[in-house]
Design an enzyme around this catalytic site. Structure first.
Site: not given
Ligand SMILES: *[C@@H]1O[C@H](CO)[C@@H](O)[C@H](O)[C@H]1NC(C)=O
Ligand SMILES: *[C@@H]1O[C@H](CO)[C@@H](O)[C@H](O)[C@H]1NC(C)=O
Ligand SMILES: *[C@@H]1O[C@H](CO)[C@@H](O)[C@H](O)[C@H]1NC(C)=O
Ligand SMILES: *[C@@H]1O[C@H](CO)[C@@H](O)[C@H](O)[C@H]1NC(C)=O
Ligand SMILES: *[C@@H]1O[C@H](CO)[C@@H](O)[C@H](O)[C@H]1NC(C)=O
Ligand SMILES: *[C@@H]1O[C@H](CO)[C@@H](O)[C@H](O)[C@H]1NC(C)=O
Ligand SMILES: *[C@@H]1O[C@H](CO)[C@@H](O)[C@H](O)[C@H]1NC(C)=O
Ligand SMILES: *[C@@H]1O[C@H](CO)[C@@H](O)[C@H](O)[C@H]1NC(C)=O
Length: 836
Positions: A529, A532, A646
């Site tokens: 998870q 996004f 990221d």
């Protein structure tokens, strides 16, 4: 970030000491007067006839910019040299008189100007160690000018210049100096590297102006040609079009006269003080002085990347750094690798050969010329140059001579049609793609040309057909949308219609299939998870394993934008990127389908005591290189610049061969972030990997990714997490790495599980590069193209990193946020901070 941005950020610093813009001179007249007065009190700028300067005395130019005197290089106190240096930075020695003959009898040297006007450097015993060797014999004075030039002028006859240091360059070119030659006398103005950073003895690297074809600046190492700028085309050197982008700072010029062919750059009043230095390994650096922080910034460097290596791809080869493949070389159309097996091993120097021999005009068919666009022109040694011919005349002449294989415009001012051309005989070599490159016309047999023409037809007709179709589709789509607006949305019909004709490569999968594939998004199928959304493993088409990302709600992006972004992202293909295979839109649901990689992410290896042993040093080095190439592709692919935003070890997946694949790229685009805006109110990312300017101010650029890359690199080498919870003395990994590096103990950073397999040179180089990437100032961080180059080329000189100040000053703040946000999430999590 472009060179121009770099330039403007350098200019934003305070004015340099030697070039006060006029308005500043008016605001600070007092300061100027003070500088002049104090300079005069220390030393004069002139050595009068019969005078001398002993060790310890200096000449200082009128405004104080340059100093002439005796010096010893760092760590070599016994050797004394006479030199000229930049006053504000005495390490910046621009010229050395007695490079070959240091004075060993330490401080007893003296520079005298004889009554004949000759400068003579005498050692303690009165022997001449160096002299200025002028032919005229008349009383003269020597003056150090504010340009850094030491000139000897006759006292009579209007002060005619007898000799000047600018005519005898060392390893540095300053504004106003010439790099070139006098074709009549053969005299040369060239740069010769120092042997070592603290040894001015001439080294084996030289930079000269090659005047045998078109003027071209060439770097040599011994007898090996290493790099050339490409021929001067009237505006810039063919391989360095970016010269034009900083022409407002430095006017570049190539003078072509019977007695002089030379490159000269002039600095404008606004330009930072800069110097071009040929360093010990043959890299030419343009360094700009930042007076505010008192450091030299690297403004540009040459060579820049692998394609700058001379003749990298051999004869008729074409080098391309912006390619998705790791093979940078290809052949000009109509040619094939001489040795295909070598070629794939990246031994591309063997070059290419013609598929079909030339007809050479004696049959019914004749040869033609194929244009290769956007390149740095081949080496013009041994070519025929005619500066009065038009391009058409050139074509005719080349056509008429069997040994002529290519031609191009010599001067591109005025479109390049009427101002000279250059013709190559037998072969062409050292061609690469560059932005704003030139057109090169290569001779091919008619049959090849016909083949190419058919392809051309296809190239023109197919897109036309496609766009007609697309237009039709778009009209139909619009009509359909209008009709739809009136209706209630029926989610099930959307997916088919959204498929435009051009998207056949990207399958749109039905929501029903995905529900089946993921067992209705069951917990058991969940892989992880992130910020996004959740990621599930699924089985499509019975046996195809895929990873399905279910995007969270509230992306605020319309269906059409989403579709466009996905299509764009799906076109990005690189061996170091996870492939996007398809997508699904179902009402508000948006899902992305990726290739499934059975091995886990990088963090599950490097931070795990047992698994880290799987990754020995060669593997980790390959992983580092792979990530850098993937990132370079994202940053510099010509169609769109993707900033990952990221990057972290959990977003680097490893395939079965432990080759890294970057995942989650383009999420900002897919998720509706505006990639063109440099400032965002939505900060996406994970603390620790986020660059300071992004985390604190929301400002991002490709250099933000460089920063994250640097952090990951240091983590891969050390096996330590950025947060570094267990080494108590240091706030984080960066501070720890910096401290070890500064003390010369960088090898202590290397993960102990690597010690058997590790090459100290490679590891130290990686740590050095890592520290360059995590510098606080984005301008100081290298572009990924440089990083890739530095990783591939062991001999490239690396600049000195600055301390990563971000964490020493701001870490505690970030640490708090990290702890607050991470409590509820696993280590796969992506921390999303909104509305800052
Ligand atoms: C240098 O100049 C001083 C006087 O200024 C003189 O005494 C000395 O002899 C000179 N030295 C040489 C080597 O010419
Ligand atoms: C001169 O150099 C020698 C070594 O070459 C050194 O021992 C001596 O201290 C130096 N003298 C001065 C005055 O620097
Ligand atoms: C060194 O310089 C001194 C004067 O400063 C001189 O007497 C001596 O002979 C010189 N020695 C050599 C080896 O040149
Ligand atoms: C001075 O110039 C002459 C020829 O002009 C040359 O032969 C000689 O080697 C030069 N000397 C130095 C020290 O450069
Ligand atoms: C550079 O500056 C000098 C002196 O200001 C001038 O004579 C020369 O034409 C300039 N060259 C260029 C290329 O601007
Ligand atoms: C064309 O010229 C080549 C040599 O230049 C010759 O070998 C060949 O036979 C010629 N072909 C024709 C059709 O004349
Ligand atoms: C030009 O000719 C010289 C002498 O034959 C050769 O050494 C050199 O490699 C040639 N240059 C190029 C670019 O082919
Ligand atoms: C063709 O070009 C080569 C190389 O420039 C030259 O040596 C030769 O003389 C030319 N031949 C003719 C017929 O012009």
């Amino acid at each position: 970030m472009s060179i121009w941005h770099l330039a403007s950020s350098i200019i934003m610093g305070a004015p340099t000491t030697n070039r006060f813009p006029n308005h500043l001179a008016m605001i600070f007249p007092v300061l100027l007067l003070f500088l002049r007065a104090s300079a005069a009190a220390i030393a004069s700028d002139t050595l009068n006839n019969g005078g001398n300067i002993t060790d310890g005395e200096t000449l200082v130019s009128a405004a104080g910019s340059f100093t002439l005197g005796f010096f010893s290089p760092t760590g070599v106190p016994a050797k004394r040299y006479l030199g000229i240096w930049f006053t504000a930075s005495p390490d910046a020695v621009c010229w050395v008189a007695n490079r070959d003959t240091p004075l060993s009898n330490n401080t007893s040297g003296v520079l005298v100007i004889a009554s004949t006007g000759i400068l003579r450097l005498l050692d303690g015993s009165g022997q001449t160690a160096w002299s200025s060797n002028t032919t005229r014999s008349a009383p003269a004075v020597a003056q150090l000018l504010d340009t850094g030039n030491l000139v000897v002028r006759e006292q009579s006859s209007g002060g005619e210049v007898q000799w000047q240091s600018f005519d005898h360059p060392s390893n540095t070119l300053l504004a106003g100096m010439r790099l070139g030659m006098d074709p009549q006398t053969g005299a040369e103005w060239s740069l010769t590297s120092w042997r070592a950073p603290n040894d001015p003895t001439p080294g084996d690297c030289r930079r000269v102006m090659d005047t045998r074809g078109l003027p071209d600046c060439v770097s040599w190492q011994g007898n090996v040609k290493k790099y050339r700028t490409g021929p001067w085309n009237g505006l810039w050197f063919s391989g360095v079009p970016e010269m034009a982008s900083y022409s407002e700072l430095f006017s570049n010029q190539v003078v072509v006269r019977p007695d002089e062919i030379a490159y000269i750059f002039n600095a404008t009043a606004d330009a930072p003080f800069s110097r071009l230095v040929l360093n010990e390994v043959g890299t030419l650096l343009r360094l700009a002085w930042d007076p505010a922080s008192r450091v030299w910034n690297t403004f540009a460097q040459a060579p820049r990347d692998v394609c700058d290596d001379y003749a990298m791809c051999g004869a008729f080869g074409l080098c391309n750094v912006n390619t998705a493949s790791t093979l940078f070389c290809s052949c000009v159309v109509g040619f094939s690798p001489v040795n295909p097996s070598q070629w794939s091993m990246r031994e591309s120097g063997g070059g290419c050969r013609r598929n079909v021999p030339l007809e050479c005009g004696n049959g019914t068919t004749t040869d033609g010329f194929m244009v290769v666009r956007g390149v740095k022109l081949p080496d013009t040694d041994n070519t025929t140059v005619d500066m009065s011919a038009t391009l058409d005349q050139c074509r005719a002449r080349c056509f008429a001579n069997c040994s002529c294989v290519a031609y191009a415009a010599a001067d591109i001012r005025g479109g390049g049609a009427g101002s000279g051309c250059v013709m190559w005989t037998n072969y062409i070599v050292d061609v690469r793609y560059v932005d704003k490159g030139q057109d090169l016309y290569v001779r091919l047999a008619k049959s090849e040309f016909a083949k190419e023409k058919r392809m051309d037809v296809a190239r023109i007709v197919l897109p036309v057909l496609a766009s007609v179709l697309a237009l039709t589709a778009a009209c139909l789509y619009l009509v359909w949308i209008c009709r739809l607006r009136g209706q209630r949305r029926n989610n099930n019909v959307q997916k088919k219609e959204i498929l435009g004709d051009e998207n056949l490569e990207l399958p749109f999968v039905s929501f029903g299939d995905i529900v089946t594939a993921t067992n209705n998004f069951s917990e058991a199928n969940m892989l992880g998870q992130g910020g996004f959304g959740k990621v599930y493993k699924g089985m499509l088409d019975k046996n195809k394993e895929v990873a399905i990302k279910r995007l969270g709600e509230g992306s605020g992006q319309g269906v059409e934008e989403f579709r466009n972004e996905v299509v764009l992202i799906a076109k990005l293909q690189h061996r170091n990127l996870v492939r996007l295979l398809g997508c699904c839109i179902h009402g508000d649901e948006k899902l992305l389908i990726y290739e499934y990689l059975p091995n886990k992410s990088l963090d599950s290896f490097i931070f795990d005591a047992a698994s880290k042993k799987v990754l020995d040093w060669p593997t980790r080095f390959q992983i580092i290189k792979g990530i850098s190439r993937g990132l370079l592709y994202l940053h510099q692919d010509s169609r769109l610049t993707i900033i990952h935003r990221d990057l972290k070890p959990s977003n680097i997946l490893l395939d079965a061969d432990m080759s890294p694949k970057i995942s989650d790229f383009g999420m900002a685009r897919i998720f509706g972030g505006n990639q063109h805006e440099a400032n965002t109110n939505r900060v996406v990312g994970t603390y620790g990997y986020m660059s300071p300017e992004y985390a604190m101010d929301g400002v991002f650029s490709v250099k933000s990714d460089t920063y994250s890359f640097g952090v990951i690199l240091l983590e891969i080498i050390s096996g330590l997490k950025i947060s570094l919870t267990h080494i108590t003395n240091f706030p984080n990994l960066l501070a720890y790495a910096w401290s070890l590096w500064k003390e010369g103990k960088a090898m202590n950073l290397v993960d102990s599980s690597l010690l058997g397999s590790c090459s100290p040179n490679e590891a130290l180089r990686c740590i050095h590069i890592g520290l360059l990437c995590v510098q606080d100032n984005p301008n100081g961080r290298p572009l990924m193209s440089s990083v890739v180059f530095m990783l591939e080329n062991e001999t490239t000189a690396l600049s000195i990193p600055k301390q990563p100040v971000y964490f020493s000053q701001r870490y505690s703040e970030a640490q708090e946020t990290r702890e607050n946000t991470s409590s509820s999430m696993s280590n796969m999590d992506l921390t999303v901070l909104e509305g800052r």
